[in-house]
Scaffold this active site. Structure first.
Site, PDB file in Angstrom:
ATOM      1  N   HIS A  50       0.839  -1.209   0.000  1.00  0.00           N
ATOM      2  CA  HIS A  50       0.000   0.000   0.000  1.00  0.00           C
ATOM      3  C   HIS A  50       0.874   1.260   0.000  1.00  0.00           C
ATOM      4  CE1 HIS A  50      -4.123  -1.553   0.199  1.00  0.00           C
ATOM      5  NE2 HIS A  50      -3.596  -2.561   0.835  1.00  0.00           N
ATOM      6  N   ASP A  52       2.559   2.063  -3.211  1.00  0.00           N
ATOM      7  CA  ASP A  52       2.749   2.521  -4.608  1.00  0.00           C
ATOM      8  C   ASP A  52       1.946   3.791  -4.895  1.00  0.00           C
ATOM      9  OD1 ASP A  52       0.329   1.066  -4.650  1.00  0.00           O
ATOM     10  OD2 ASP A  52       0.790  -0.025  -6.498  1.00  0.00           O
ATOM     11  N   LEU A 142      -2.120 -12.383  -6.353  1.00  0.00           N
ATOM     12  CA  LEU A 142      -0.855 -12.648  -7.044  1.00  0.00           C
ATOM     13  C   LEU A 142      -0.832 -11.975  -8.415  1.00  0.00           C
ATOM     14  CD1 LEU A 142      -0.425 -16.383  -5.982  1.00  0.00           C
ATOM     15  CD2 LEU A 142       0.439 -14.320  -4.865  1.00  0.00           C
ATOM     16  N   SER A 143      -1.808 -11.120  -8.643  1.00  0.00           N
ATOM     17  CA  SER A 143      -1.857 -10.248  -9.798  1.00  0.00           C
ATOM     18  C   SER A 143      -2.045 -10.952 -11.138  1.00  0.00           C
ATOM     19  CB  SER A 143      -0.614  -9.355  -9.836  1.00  0.00           C
ATOM     20  OG  SER A 143      -0.935  -8.213 -10.561  1.00  0.00           O
ATOM     21  N   GLU A 182      -7.013  -1.294 -16.542  1.00  0.00           N
ATOM     22  CA  GLU A 182      -7.547  -1.799 -15.282  1.00  0.00           C
ATOM     23  C   GLU A 182      -8.372  -0.716 -14.569  1.00  0.00           C
ATOM     24  OE1 GLU A 182      -5.891  -4.727 -11.778  1.00  0.00           O
ATOM     25  OE2 GLU A 182      -4.835  -4.638 -13.666  1.00  0.00           O
ATOM     26  N   ASP A 194       1.903  -3.736  -9.790  1.00  0.00           N
ATOM     27  CA  ASP A 194       1.725  -5.044 -10.417  1.00  0.00           C
ATOM     28  C   ASP A 194       2.176  -5.042 -11.873  1.00  0.00           C
ATOM     29  OD1 ASP A 194       0.459  -5.307  -8.027  1.00  0.00           O
ATOM     30  OD2 ASP A 194      -1.566  -5.556  -8.857  1.00  0.00           O
TER      31      ASP A 194
HETATM   32  P1  ADP Z   1      -5.576 -10.604  -8.909  1.00  0.00           P
HETATM   33  O1  ADP Z   1      -4.995  -9.644  -9.892  1.00  0.00           O
HETATM   34  O2  ADP Z   1      -4.962 -10.493  -7.567  1.00  0.00           O
HETATM   35  O3  ADP Z   1      -5.571 -12.016  -9.379  1.00  0.00           O
HETATM   36  P2  ADP Z   1      -7.924  -9.068  -9.509  1.00  0.00           P
HETATM   37  O4  ADP Z   1      -9.247  -8.971  -8.859  1.00  0.00           O
HETATM   38  O5  ADP Z   1      -7.125  -7.828  -9.660  1.00  0.00           O
HETATM   39  O6  ADP Z   1      -7.111 -10.193  -8.715  1.00  0.00           O
HETATM   40  O7  ADP Z   1      -8.071  -9.660 -10.971  1.00  0.00           O
HETATM   41  C1  ADP Z   1      -8.818 -10.839 -11.190  1.00  0.00           C
HETATM   42  C2  ADP Z   1      -9.693 -10.645 -12.411  1.00  0.00           C
HETATM   43  O8  ADP Z   1      -8.865 -10.578 -13.590  1.00  0.00           O
HETATM   44  C3  ADP Z   1     -10.633 -11.804 -12.651  1.00  0.00           C
HETATM   45  O9  ADP Z   1     -11.836 -11.620 -11.946  1.00  0.00           O
HETATM   46  C4  ADP Z   1     -10.842 -11.731 -14.148  1.00  0.00           C
HETATM   47  O10 ADP Z   1     -11.799 -10.743 -14.478  1.00  0.00           O
HETATM   48  C5  ADP Z   1      -9.502 -11.246 -14.654  1.00  0.00           C
HETATM   49  N1  ADP Z   1      -8.624 -12.362 -15.078  1.00  0.00           N
HETATM   50  C6  ADP Z   1      -7.383 -12.632 -14.622  1.00  0.00           C
HETATM   51  N2  ADP Z   1      -6.836 -13.685 -15.255  1.00  0.00           N
HETATM   52  C7  ADP Z   1      -7.768 -14.118 -16.151  1.00  0.00           C
HETATM   53  C8  ADP Z   1      -7.818 -15.179 -17.102  1.00  0.00           C
HETATM   54  N3  ADP Z   1      -6.785 -16.026 -17.266  1.00  0.00           N
HETATM   55  N4  ADP Z   1      -8.937 -15.296 -17.851  1.00  0.00           N
HETATM   56  C9  ADP Z   1      -9.980 -14.442 -17.696  1.00  0.00           C
HETATM   57  N5  ADP Z   1      -9.981 -13.438 -16.816  1.00  0.00           N
HETATM   58  C10 ADP Z   1      -8.905 -13.264 -16.045  1.00  0.00           C
HETATM   59 MG    MG Z   2      -5.096  -7.532  -9.780  1.00  0.00          MG
END
Ligand code: ADP
Ligand code: MG
Length: 419
Positions: A50, A52, A142-143, A182, A194
Protein backbone atom coordinates in the site's frame (compact mmCIF):
# COMPACT_ATOMS: atom_id res chain seq x y z
CA UNK A 1 -2.36 -35.46 8.16
CA UNK A 2 -3.43 -32.52 6.04
CA UNK A 3 -2.29 -32.42 2.44
CA UNK A 4 -1.78 -29.19 0.57
CA UNK A 5 -2.28 -28.56 -3.10
CA UNK A 6 0.84 -27.06 -4.67
CA UNK A 7 0.21 -24.90 -7.72
CA UNK A 8 2.51 -25.86 -10.58
CA UNK A 9 3.97 -23.35 -13.01
CA UNK A 10 3.79 -24.30 -16.68
CA UNK A 11 7.01 -24.52 -18.68
CA UNK A 12 7.95 -21.59 -20.95
CA UNK A 13 9.23 -21.50 -24.53
CA UNK A 14 7.75 -22.14 -27.97
CA UNK A 15 6.98 -25.78 -27.17
CA UNK A 16 6.40 -25.27 -23.45
CA UNK A 17 3.14 -26.08 -21.67
CA UNK A 18 1.98 -22.46 -21.49
CA UNK A 19 2.44 -21.59 -25.18
CA UNK A 20 0.96 -24.94 -26.21
CA UNK A 21 -2.18 -24.46 -24.15
CA UNK A 22 -2.77 -20.92 -25.42
CA UNK A 23 -2.04 -21.92 -29.04
CA UNK A 24 -4.34 -24.95 -28.90
CA UNK A 25 -7.19 -22.91 -27.45
CA UNK A 26 -6.70 -20.32 -30.20
CA UNK A 27 -6.74 -23.01 -32.91
CA UNK A 28 -9.86 -24.63 -31.49
CA UNK A 29 -11.85 -21.41 -31.20
CA UNK A 30 -10.64 -19.43 -34.24
CA UNK A 31 -9.83 -22.32 -36.60
CA UNK A 32 -6.29 -21.21 -37.53
CA UNK A 33 -2.81 -20.72 -36.10
CA UNK A 34 -2.08 -17.59 -34.05
CA UNK A 35 0.60 -15.21 -35.24
CA UNK A 36 2.49 -15.59 -31.97
CA UNK A 37 2.37 -16.31 -28.24
CA UNK A 38 3.37 -13.89 -25.47
CA UNK A 39 3.40 -14.24 -21.69
CA UNK A 40 3.67 -12.20 -18.52
CA UNK A 41 4.12 -13.26 -14.88
CA UNK A 42 2.11 -12.88 -11.73
CA UNK A 43 4.01 -11.35 -8.81
CA UNK A 44 4.49 -11.29 -5.08
CA UNK A 45 5.56 -8.13 -3.35
CA UNK A 46 8.30 -8.85 -0.81
CA UNK A 47 7.72 -5.67 1.20
CA UNK A 48 6.37 -2.14 0.69
CA UNK A 49 2.59 -2.69 0.74
CA UNK A 50 0.00 0.00 0.00
CA UNK A 51 2.88 2.32 -0.80
CA UNK A 52 2.75 2.52 -4.61
CA UNK A 53 -0.11 5.04 -4.67
CA UNK A 54 1.72 7.08 -2.03
CA UNK A 55 4.72 7.60 -4.34
CA UNK A 56 6.56 5.15 -2.09
CA UNK A 57 8.82 2.14 -2.49
CA UNK A 58 7.94 -1.48 -3.11
CA UNK A 59 9.87 -4.65 -3.91
CA UNK A 60 8.05 -7.21 -6.07
CA UNK A 61 9.42 -10.34 -7.69
CA UNK A 62 7.91 -12.01 -10.76
CA UNK A 63 6.46 -15.48 -10.16
CA UNK A 64 7.21 -18.51 -12.34
CA UNK A 65 3.42 -18.65 -12.86
CA UNK A 66 2.46 -16.77 -16.02
CA UNK A 67 -0.46 -15.89 -18.28
CA UNK A 68 0.01 -16.93 -21.92
CA UNK A 69 -1.64 -15.11 -24.79
CA UNK A 70 -1.93 -16.47 -28.35
CA UNK A 71 -3.02 -13.74 -30.76
CA UNK A 72 -3.39 -12.54 -34.34
CA UNK A 73 -4.17 -9.04 -35.63
CA UNK A 74 -7.35 -8.17 -37.52
CA UNK A 75 -7.84 -5.44 -40.09
CA UNK A 76 -11.19 -4.31 -38.64
CA UNK A 77 -11.96 -3.02 -35.14
CA UNK A 78 -13.42 -6.23 -33.74
CA UNK A 79 -11.91 -8.04 -30.77
CA UNK A 80 -12.63 -11.71 -30.22
CA UNK A 81 -11.45 -13.25 -26.96
CA UNK A 82 -11.45 -16.58 -25.21
CA UNK A 83 -9.98 -17.63 -21.85
CA UNK A 84 -9.07 -21.10 -20.61
CA UNK A 85 -11.16 -20.21 -17.54
CA UNK A 86 -14.29 -20.27 -19.71
CA UNK A 87 -13.23 -21.95 -22.97
CA UNK A 88 -16.78 -22.58 -24.22
CA UNK A 89 -17.77 -18.93 -24.16
CA UNK A 90 -15.68 -16.65 -26.39
CA UNK A 91 -16.63 -12.98 -26.11
CA UNK A 92 -16.56 -10.08 -28.58
CA UNK A 93 -16.15 -6.35 -28.44
CA UNK A 94 -15.61 -3.46 -30.85
CA UNK A 95 -12.94 -0.80 -30.43
CA UNK A 96 -14.77 1.77 -32.58
CA UNK A 97 -16.48 4.40 -30.45
CA UNK A 98 -15.58 2.57 -27.27
CA UNK A 99 -15.93 4.59 -24.04
CA UNK A 100 -14.51 4.08 -20.55
CA UNK A 101 -16.34 1.22 -18.76
CA UNK A 102 -17.82 0.27 -22.16
CA UNK A 103 -16.94 -3.44 -21.79
CA UNK A 104 -17.97 -5.56 -18.82
CA UNK A 105 -16.60 -8.78 -17.35
CA UNK A 106 -13.06 -10.04 -17.79
CA UNK A 107 -12.95 -8.87 -21.44
CA UNK A 108 -12.60 -5.30 -20.10
CA UNK A 109 -8.95 -5.99 -19.27
CA UNK A 110 -7.61 -7.05 -22.70
CA UNK A 111 -9.95 -4.75 -24.66
CA UNK A 112 -8.99 -1.92 -22.32
CA UNK A 113 -5.33 -2.32 -23.19
CA UNK A 114 -6.00 -1.82 -26.92
CA UNK A 115 -8.31 1.11 -26.15
CA UNK A 116 -5.67 2.75 -23.91
CA UNK A 117 -2.94 2.34 -26.54
CA UNK A 118 -5.14 3.91 -29.22
CA UNK A 119 -5.81 6.89 -26.96
CA UNK A 120 -2.12 7.14 -26.10
CA UNK A 121 -1.27 7.92 -29.73
CA UNK A 122 -1.18 4.53 -31.42
CA UNK A 123 -4.07 4.56 -33.93
CA UNK A 124 -2.41 1.66 -35.76
CA UNK A 125 -3.75 -0.64 -33.04
CA UNK A 126 -6.74 -2.44 -34.59
CA UNK A 127 -8.89 -5.40 -33.64
CA UNK A 128 -7.45 -8.81 -32.80
CA UNK A 129 -8.26 -12.43 -31.98
CA UNK A 130 -6.82 -13.64 -28.71
CA UNK A 131 -6.80 -16.79 -26.57
CA UNK A 132 -5.41 -16.78 -23.05
CA UNK A 133 -4.37 -19.56 -20.75
CA UNK A 134 -3.01 -18.94 -17.26
CA UNK A 135 -1.38 -20.76 -14.37
CA UNK A 136 -1.54 -17.64 -12.15
CA UNK A 137 -4.20 -18.18 -9.48
CA UNK A 138 -6.99 -15.68 -10.21
CA UNK A 139 -8.14 -13.28 -7.51
CA UNK A 140 -5.50 -14.51 -5.04
CA UNK A 141 -3.54 -11.29 -4.71
CA UNK A 142 -0.86 -12.65 -7.04
CA UNK A 143 -1.86 -10.25 -9.80
CA UNK A 144 -3.45 -12.39 -12.46
CA UNK A 145 -4.98 -9.15 -13.75
CA UNK A 146 -1.63 -7.49 -14.51
CA UNK A 147 -0.24 -10.77 -15.88
CA UNK A 148 -3.12 -10.70 -18.36
CA UNK A 149 -2.99 -7.00 -19.29
CA UNK A 150 0.80 -6.99 -19.64
CA UNK A 151 0.86 -10.13 -21.79
CA UNK A 152 -1.80 -8.51 -23.98
CA UNK A 153 0.09 -5.20 -24.12
CA UNK A 154 3.26 -6.93 -25.29
CA UNK A 155 1.29 -8.95 -27.85
CA UNK A 156 -0.34 -5.81 -29.29
CA UNK A 157 3.04 -4.05 -29.34
CA UNK A 158 4.42 -6.81 -31.58
CA UNK A 159 1.29 -7.40 -33.69
CA UNK A 160 0.95 -3.72 -34.60
CA UNK A 161 4.63 -2.81 -34.68
CA UNK A 162 4.58 -0.17 -31.93
CA UNK A 163 8.22 -0.80 -31.04
CA UNK A 164 7.73 -0.33 -27.29
CA UNK A 165 8.57 -3.71 -25.81
CA UNK A 166 12.30 -3.63 -26.50
CA UNK A 167 13.43 -0.98 -24.03
CA UNK A 168 12.59 0.32 -20.57
CA UNK A 169 11.04 3.61 -21.71
CA UNK A 170 8.79 1.78 -24.18
CA UNK A 171 7.81 -0.73 -21.55
CA UNK A 172 6.78 2.11 -19.26
CA UNK A 173 4.25 3.18 -21.92
CA UNK A 174 2.92 -0.37 -22.13
CA UNK A 175 2.69 -0.41 -18.32
CA UNK A 176 0.67 2.81 -18.48
CA UNK A 177 -1.76 1.25 -20.98
CA UNK A 178 -2.15 -1.78 -18.71
CA UNK A 179 -2.87 0.48 -15.71
CA UNK A 180 -5.40 2.54 -17.70
CA UNK A 181 -7.15 -0.65 -18.84
CA UNK A 182 -7.55 -1.80 -15.28
CA UNK A 183 -8.53 1.59 -13.80
CA UNK A 184 -10.73 3.02 -16.55
CA UNK A 185 -12.13 0.03 -18.46
CA UNK A 186 -12.34 -2.68 -15.77
CA UNK A 187 -13.03 -0.14 -13.00
CA UNK A 188 -10.53 -1.77 -10.64
CA UNK A 189 -8.24 0.73 -8.89
CA UNK A 190 -4.58 -0.18 -9.19
CA UNK A 191 -1.49 1.72 -8.12
CA UNK A 192 0.95 0.46 -10.74
CA UNK A 193 3.23 -1.91 -8.85
CA UNK A 194 1.72 -5.04 -10.42
CA UNK A 195 2.13 -3.88 -14.00
CA UNK A 196 5.71 -2.69 -13.39
CA UNK A 197 6.57 -6.07 -11.88
CA UNK A 198 5.07 -7.97 -14.81
CA UNK A 199 6.94 -5.84 -17.35
CA UNK A 200 10.26 -5.06 -15.66
CA UNK A 201 11.30 -7.81 -13.21
CA UNK A 202 14.40 -9.87 -13.97
CA UNK A 203 15.07 -13.49 -13.17
CA UNK A 204 16.99 -13.81 -9.89
CA UNK A 205 16.20 -10.25 -8.83
CA UNK A 206 13.64 -8.27 -6.91
CA UNK A 207 12.51 -5.00 -8.45
CA UNK A 208 13.03 -1.97 -6.21
CA UNK A 209 10.33 0.25 -7.64
CA UNK A 210 10.35 3.90 -6.65
CA UNK A 211 6.88 5.26 -7.38
CA UNK A 212 7.68 8.99 -7.21
CA UNK A 213 5.91 10.41 -10.29
CA UNK A 214 8.77 12.77 -11.14
CA UNK A 215 11.19 9.89 -11.84
CA UNK A 216 11.75 8.71 -15.40
CA UNK A 217 11.89 5.14 -16.67
CA UNK A 218 15.65 5.00 -16.18
CA UNK A 219 15.72 6.07 -12.55
CA UNK A 220 12.59 4.55 -11.03
CA UNK A 221 13.70 0.92 -10.84
CA UNK A 222 16.70 -0.93 -9.52
CA UNK A 223 17.36 -4.65 -9.91
CA UNK A 224 18.19 -6.04 -6.47
CA UNK A 225 19.81 -9.52 -6.45
CA UNK A 226 17.51 -11.91 -4.60
CA UNK A 227 19.18 -15.29 -4.85
CA UNK A 228 17.19 -17.51 -2.51
CA UNK A 229 19.01 -20.70 -3.48
CA UNK A 230 22.46 -19.24 -2.78
CA UNK A 231 21.13 -18.00 0.56
CA UNK A 232 19.82 -21.47 1.45
CA UNK A 233 16.30 -20.07 1.69
CA UNK A 234 12.84 -20.65 0.31
CA UNK A 235 9.99 -18.21 -0.23
CA UNK A 236 6.67 -19.92 0.41
CA UNK A 237 3.52 -18.37 -1.03
CA UNK A 238 0.19 -19.50 0.40
CA UNK A 239 -3.09 -18.53 -1.21
CA UNK A 240 -5.60 -18.42 1.64
CA UNK A 241 -8.50 -18.54 -0.84
CA UNK A 242 -10.31 -16.03 1.33
CA UNK A 243 -12.53 -13.53 -0.43
CA UNK A 244 -10.42 -10.90 -2.13
CA UNK A 245 -12.53 -7.82 -2.73
CA UNK A 246 -10.71 -4.63 -3.60
CA UNK A 247 -13.78 -3.39 -5.41
CA UNK A 248 -15.95 -2.94 -2.35
CA UNK A 249 -14.52 0.48 -1.64
CA UNK A 250 -11.94 -0.34 1.05
CA UNK A 251 -8.99 0.18 -1.26
CA UNK A 252 -10.35 3.48 -2.53
CA UNK A 253 -11.03 4.58 1.04
CA UNK A 254 -7.43 3.91 2.05
CA UNK A 255 -6.19 5.89 -0.95
CA UNK A 256 -8.50 8.80 -0.16
CA UNK A 257 -7.38 8.91 3.49
CA UNK A 258 -3.73 9.01 2.39
CA UNK A 259 -4.40 11.84 -0.05
CA UNK A 260 -6.30 13.80 2.61
CA UNK A 261 -3.47 13.29 5.09
CA UNK A 262 -0.87 14.48 2.57
CA UNK A 263 -2.98 17.56 1.95
CA UNK A 264 -3.25 18.31 5.68
CA UNK A 265 0.50 17.83 6.09
CA UNK A 266 1.19 20.20 3.21
CA UNK A 267 3.07 17.61 1.11
CA UNK A 268 2.39 16.36 -2.41
CA UNK A 269 2.28 12.75 -1.22
CA UNK A 270 3.08 10.69 1.87
CA UNK A 271 6.45 9.74 0.40
CA UNK A 272 7.65 13.26 1.06
CA UNK A 273 6.61 12.94 4.70
CA UNK A 274 8.21 9.48 4.89
CA UNK A 275 11.53 10.72 3.52
CA UNK A 276 11.67 13.45 6.15
CA UNK A 277 10.86 11.05 8.97
CA UNK A 278 13.24 8.33 7.84
CA UNK A 279 16.11 10.81 7.35
CA UNK A 280 15.67 12.38 10.80
CA UNK A 281 18.23 11.85 13.56
CA UNK A 282 15.52 10.16 15.63
CA UNK A 283 12.90 8.67 13.26
CA UNK A 284 10.45 7.46 15.94
CA UNK A 285 10.09 10.92 17.46
CA UNK A 286 9.99 12.53 14.00
CA UNK A 287 7.10 10.18 13.19
CA UNK A 288 5.33 11.02 16.45
CA UNK A 289 5.66 14.73 15.71
CA UNK A 290 4.28 14.21 12.22
CA UNK A 291 1.28 12.24 13.47
CA UNK A 292 0.45 14.95 16.01
CA UNK A 293 -0.40 17.24 13.10
CA UNK A 294 -3.27 14.97 12.03
CA UNK A 295 -6.81 15.36 13.33
CA UNK A 296 -7.99 11.83 14.01
CA UNK A 297 -6.72 8.52 15.29
CA UNK A 298 -7.66 6.46 12.23
CA UNK A 299 -5.82 8.78 9.89
CA UNK A 300 -2.80 8.75 12.21
CA UNK A 301 -2.66 4.96 12.07
CA UNK A 302 -2.97 4.88 8.28
CA UNK A 303 -0.12 7.36 7.92
CA UNK A 304 2.00 5.49 10.46
CA UNK A 305 1.70 2.38 8.29
CA UNK A 306 2.64 4.12 5.06
CA UNK A 307 5.59 6.04 6.52
CA UNK A 308 7.01 3.08 8.44
CA UNK A 309 6.44 0.67 5.54
CA UNK A 310 8.34 2.86 3.09
CA UNK A 311 11.24 2.87 5.55
CA UNK A 312 11.20 -0.92 5.81
CA UNK A 313 11.84 -1.49 2.10
CA UNK A 314 15.45 -0.30 2.07
CA UNK A 315 16.07 -1.83 5.49
CA UNK A 316 14.93 -5.18 4.10
CA UNK A 317 17.17 -4.85 1.03
CA UNK A 318 20.11 -3.99 3.26
CA UNK A 319 19.47 -6.84 5.71
CA UNK A 320 18.95 -9.48 3.02
CA UNK A 321 22.00 -8.22 1.10
CA UNK A 322 24.33 -8.83 4.01
CA UNK A 323 22.79 -12.18 4.90
CA UNK A 324 20.91 -11.08 8.02
CA UNK A 325 17.83 -13.21 7.40
CA UNK A 326 16.66 -12.90 10.99
CA UNK A 327 16.33 -9.14 10.57
CA UNK A 328 14.84 -9.58 7.08
CA UNK A 329 12.21 -11.88 8.61
CA UNK A 330 11.50 -9.43 11.43
CA UNK A 331 10.84 -6.74 8.84
CA UNK A 332 8.31 -9.06 7.14
CA UNK A 333 6.65 -9.48 10.54
CA UNK A 334 6.63 -5.76 11.27
CA UNK A 335 5.09 -5.12 7.85
CA UNK A 336 2.28 -7.59 8.45
CA UNK A 337 1.57 -6.34 11.96
CA UNK A 338 1.36 -2.78 10.64
CA UNK A 339 -1.02 -3.85 7.86
CA UNK A 340 -3.14 -5.68 10.42
CA UNK A 341 -3.22 -3.15 13.26
CA UNK A 342 -2.70 0.24 11.60
CA UNK A 343 -3.83 -0.14 8.00
CA UNK A 344 -6.51 -2.75 8.78
CA UNK A 345 -6.38 -4.60 5.48
CA UNK A 346 -5.83 -8.15 6.75
CA UNK A 347 -8.50 -10.74 7.57
CA UNK A 348 -8.64 -13.78 9.87
CA UNK A 349 -7.28 -16.16 7.22
CA UNK A 350 -4.26 -13.95 6.49
CA UNK A 351 -3.52 -13.47 10.19
CA UNK A 352 -3.83 -17.20 10.95
CA UNK A 353 -1.60 -18.19 8.02
CA UNK A 354 1.07 -15.69 9.05
CA UNK A 355 0.86 -16.79 12.66
CA UNK A 356 1.18 -20.48 11.76
CA UNK A 357 4.19 -19.80 9.52
CA UNK A 358 5.94 -17.86 12.30
CA UNK A 359 5.24 -20.58 14.86
CA UNK A 360 6.46 -23.18 12.38
CA UNK A 361 9.88 -21.54 12.28
CA UNK A 362 9.79 -19.12 9.35
CA UNK A 363 12.16 -16.15 9.66
CA UNK A 364 9.11 -14.00 9.03
CA UNK A 365 5.77 -13.94 7.28
CA UNK A 366 3.38 -11.33 5.95
CA UNK A 367 0.37 -10.82 3.75
CA UNK A 368 1.22 -9.71 0.23
CA UNK A 369 -0.87 -7.73 -2.25
CA UNK A 370 -3.84 -5.53 -1.46
CA UNK A 371 -5.18 -7.62 1.42
CA UNK A 372 -8.74 -8.46 2.56
CA UNK A 373 -7.90 -12.03 1.53
CA UNK A 374 -5.39 -13.24 -1.00
CA UNK A 375 -1.96 -14.61 -0.20
CA UNK A 376 0.82 -14.58 2.36
CA UNK A 377 4.56 -15.08 1.92
CA UNK A 378 6.96 -16.69 4.39
CA UNK A 379 10.77 -16.62 4.35
CA UNK A 380 12.15 -19.95 5.55
CA UNK A 381 15.16 -22.25 5.33
CA UNK A 382 15.32 -24.25 2.09
CA UNK A 383 13.23 -27.39 2.31
CA UNK A 384 10.92 -26.05 5.05
CA UNK A 385 8.26 -24.55 2.80
CA UNK A 386 6.10 -27.63 2.39
CA UNK A 387 6.09 -28.32 6.16
CA UNK A 388 4.98 -24.76 6.79
CA UNK A 389 2.27 -25.08 4.16
CA UNK A 390 1.01 -28.20 5.91
CA UNK A 391 1.02 -26.40 9.26
CA UNK A 392 -1.07 -23.63 7.76
CA UNK A 393 -3.47 -26.08 6.12
CA UNK A 394 -3.88 -27.90 9.45
CA UNK A 395 -4.64 -24.64 11.21
CA UNK A 396 -7.16 -23.72 8.48
CA UNK A 397 -8.91 -27.10 8.77
CA UNK A 398 -9.30 -26.68 12.52
CA UNK A 399 -10.73 -23.17 12.05
CA UNK A 400 -13.16 -24.27 9.35
CA UNK A 401 -11.46 -22.14 6.67
CA UNK A 402 -11.20 -23.25 3.04
CA UNK A 403 -8.18 -25.42 2.21
CA UNK A 404 -5.29 -23.13 1.16
CA UNK A 405 -3.03 -23.65 -1.88
CA UNK A 406 0.70 -23.06 -2.02
CA UNK A 407 3.67 -22.51 -4.29
CA UNK A 408 7.39 -22.05 -3.81
CA UNK A 409 8.40 -18.80 -5.51
CA UNK A 410 11.63 -18.12 -7.35
CA UNK A 411 12.25 -14.65 -8.79
CA UNK A 412 11.38 -15.02 -12.46
CA UNK A 413 11.42 -12.95 -15.63
CA UNK A 414 9.20 -10.22 -17.09
CA UNK A 415 6.75 -10.31 -19.99
CA UNK A 416 8.28 -11.83 -23.14
CA UNK A 417 7.44 -13.38 -26.49
CA UNK A 418 7.25 -17.17 -26.27
CA UNK A 419 6.88 -18.09 -29.93
P1 ADP B 1 -5.58 -10.60 -8.91
O1 ADP B 1 -5.00 -9.64 -9.89
O2 ADP B 1 -4.96 -10.49 -7.57
O3 ADP B 1 -5.57 -12.02 -9.38
P2 ADP B 1 -7.92 -9.07 -9.51
O4 ADP B 1 -9.25 -8.97 -8.86
O5 ADP B 1 -7.12 -7.83 -9.66
O6 ADP B 1 -7.11 -10.19 -8.71
O7 ADP B 1 -8.07 -9.66 -10.97
C1 ADP B 1 -8.82 -10.84 -11.19
C2 ADP B 1 -9.69 -10.65 -12.41
O8 ADP B 1 -8.86 -10.58 -13.59
C3 ADP B 1 -10.63 -11.80 -12.65
O9 ADP B 1 -11.84 -11.62 -11.95
C4 ADP B 1 -10.84 -11.73 -14.15
O10 ADP B 1 -11.80 -10.74 -14.48
C5 ADP B 1 -9.50 -11.25 -14.65
N1 ADP B 1 -8.62 -12.36 -15.08
C6 ADP B 1 -7.38 -12.63 -14.62
N2 ADP B 1 -6.84 -13.69 -15.26
C7 ADP B 1 -7.77 -14.12 -16.15
C8 ADP B 1 -7.82 -15.18 -17.10
N3 ADP B 1 -6.79 -16.03 -17.27
N4 ADP B 1 -8.94 -15.30 -17.85
C9 ADP B 1 -9.98 -14.44 -17.70
N5 ADP B 1 -9.98 -13.44 -16.82
C10 ADP B 1 -8.91 -13.26 -16.05
MG1 MG C 1 -5.10 -7.53 -9.78
Amino acid sequence: TTTVQFIQAWTQGADGQGATKARELFQKVFGEDPQGVWSAPGRVNLIGEHTDYNAGLCLPIALPNRTYVAASPRTDSRVRLVSSMDPENPVQADLDGLQARGVSGWAAYPVGVAWALQRDGFPQVRGFDLALASCVPVGSGLSSSAAMTCAVALALDDLFGLGLGGDEAGRVRLIQAAITAENDMAGASTGGMDQSAAMRCRSGCALRLDCRPELDAMSNVQQVPFDLQAAGLELLVVDTRAQHQLNDGQYDQRRATCEQAAHLLGVANLRQAADRVNAAADPPSALAALLEQLPDETMRRRVRHVVSEIGRVDRFIEAFGRGDYVLAGRLFNASHDSLRDDYEVTCPELDEAVDAARQGGAYGARMTGGGFGGSIIALADAGKGSDLARDIAGRFASKGFKAPRALIALPSSAAARES
